[in-house]
Enzyme design. Structure first.
Site, short mmCIF file in Angstrom:
data_model
loop_
_atom_site.label_atom_id
_atom_site.label_comp_id
_atom_site.label_asym_id
_atom_site.label_seq_id
_atom_site.Cartn_x
_atom_site.Cartn_y
_atom_site.Cartn_z
N HIS A 180 0.82 -1.23 0.16
CA HIS A 180 0.17 0.16 -0.01
C HIS A 180 1.07 1.17 0.05
O HIS A 180 2.20 1.06 0.32
CB HIS A 180 -0.83 0.03 1.24
CG HIS A 180 -0.19 0.14 2.26
ND1 HIS A 180 0.71 -0.87 3.13
CD2 HIS A 180 0.37 1.23 3.12
CE1 HIS A 180 1.17 -0.55 4.22
NE2 HIS A 180 0.90 0.84 4.25
N ARG B 72 8.01 -9.43 15.22
CA ARG B 72 8.66 -7.92 14.66
C ARG B 72 7.49 -6.87 15.28
O ARG B 72 6.37 -7.16 15.09
CB ARG B 72 8.56 -7.99 13.30
CG ARG B 72 9.11 -6.48 12.80
CD ARG B 72 9.50 -6.61 11.16
NE ARG B 72 9.78 -5.17 10.88
CZ ARG B 72 8.79 -4.41 10.39
NH1 ARG B 72 7.86 -4.84 9.88
NH2 ARG B 72 9.30 -3.33 9.57
#
Ligand SMILES: O=C(O)CCC(=O)C(=O)O
Ligand SMILES: [Fe+2]
Length: 389
Positions: A248, A315
């Protein structure tokens, strides 16, 4: 208030997501709902570039005397850069990472107490862009607009005694307040950095504060709006089949991203493929967003990016999403418009653009384009193009 206006934009275009909330840590294999193939994400067709390729996202020292030129080059050629010597204390970034770690380590049922509602902007949930894909992403998020205190009290109520990372000797109410203070301090510092970066990025195009009608006479612009997006990507048993966050561009002027010491962010470089942006100690990633692309009349591409996941490491990333004051019409800056450079986009406010993004996703930019690029003027965001109407 910037927070009110962002909330209004989301309220006007509710997103109903397939709310399947997994306890990622308990999964030994990927359920079908989370298995991605090339067909599920058109952008996957670009190759992932191995690390021996020498092309890498520019790292720019903000104290370098050539900072303006370096930033301009990076924005034009990449639409993304990493900055060092940015003035945000590492301890503050680590504290926000700690809040985020503490939040995402809560049991799913607890996190859902602060779930984002379909027409809301703040709270816990899957990425809003999930509604554009049939497969779910291997991530969870928490969005903060304005004070997070109310949501934090839902996450850590008085009677909830789970260990909290940063302040284990405090009561839950004190923890909610302390966590909230950390977020507020971070917002203050990031707002300053975001403004500074905006002027550096525009400055390298020869734009000064008086060229922008929404900056006051001394360049004291009305306060920009912002949201903080905490992202969590748990370790994944089969990373090749999963997608952390699908490709995106950001609907911002710019985004400042902190990633902990685990890589996962990739940016698409035209003609090359997906390039990993490695975390550098103390560094922050800066993305050109769609609104800066519009202001620059297409000179700066808004970078297409995604997050991939990892087999062994959890993460975390923290994205500061920075935009203009809500009532301001964003359009190509007059100085960058001329007979050979007609304005490529019609004026649009941040709110209106968020609604366009919620409807058209990666085709939002072309939905507000009024002019095809002339010969020799390449529209760097052309991979997003769509016929309008
Ligand atoms: O986690 C990352 O590296 C990317 C996050 C991101 O792109 C976003 O929150 O908009
Ligand atoms: Fe992003």
């Amino acid at each position: 208030m910037p927070s009110r206006s962002l909330a209004d934009a989301f309220r006007s275009h509710p997103v109903h997501l397939h709310q399947k909330h997994l306890d990622f840590s308990s999964l030994q294999e990927i359920p079908d709902s989370h298995k991605w193939t090339q067909l599920d994400d058109i952008e996957q067709q670009h190759p992932s570039v191995e690390s021996f390729i020498t092309e890498s996202v520019p790292v720019i020292d903000l104290l370098d005397p050539n900072v303006l030129q370096n930033i301009g080059n990076a924005c034009k050629t990449w639409g993304v850069l990493q900055v060092t010597n940015h003035g945000i204390p590492i301890s503050l970034l680590e504290s926000v990472e700690g809040v985020s770690r503490s939040l995402f380590s809560l049991p799913v049922q607890q996190k859902l107490k602060a779930a984002r509602s379909p027409d809301g902007v703040s709270g816990y949930g899957v990425a809003r862009i999930s509604s554009f894909f049939s497969k779910l992403m291997w991530s969870e998020g928490f969005t903060i607009v304005g004070s997070p205190l109310e949501h934090f009290r839902q996450l850590w109520p008085q009677d909830y005694t789970k260990f909290c990372f940063l302040f284990s000797s405090f009561s839950n109410d004190q923890i909610s307040t302390l966590y909230s203070d950390v977020i507020e301090e971070h917002e203050k510092e990031m707002q300053k950095l975001a403004r500074r970066l905006t002027w550096l990025m525009l400055g390298s195009l020869g734009i000064t504060k008086k060229d922008l009608n929404w900056a006051g006479p001394k360049g004291e612009s009305k306060e920009g709006g912002a949201a903080l997006q905490l992202n969590s990507y748990p370790a994944c048993p089969d990373p090749d089949l999963a997608m952390g966050l699908a490709a995106h561009t950001d609907s911002t002027l710019l985004t400042i991203l902190y990633q902990n010491n685990t890589s996962g962010l990739q940016v698409l470089k035209e003609g090359i493929g997906w390039v990993t942006v490695p975390p550098i100690p103390g560094g922050l990633v800066v993305n050109v967003g769609d609104l800066l692309h519009i202001l620059s009349n297409g000179l700066y591409p808004s970078v297409l990016h995604r997050a991939v996941v990892n087999r062994t490491k959890h993460r975390l990333s923290i994205a500061y999403l920075y935009g203009p004051p809500s009532s301001v019409q964003i359009s190509p800056i007059q100085k960058l418009v001329g007979p050979n450079h007609p304005p490529l986009y019609r004026p649009i406010t941040w709110n209106e653009y968020l609604v366009a993004k919620a409807k058209h996703f990666n085709k939002a930019l072309s939905s507000v384009r009024i002019c095809a690029p002339l010969n020799g003027l390449v529209d760097v965001n052309d991979h997003n193009s769509v016929k309008v109407g």
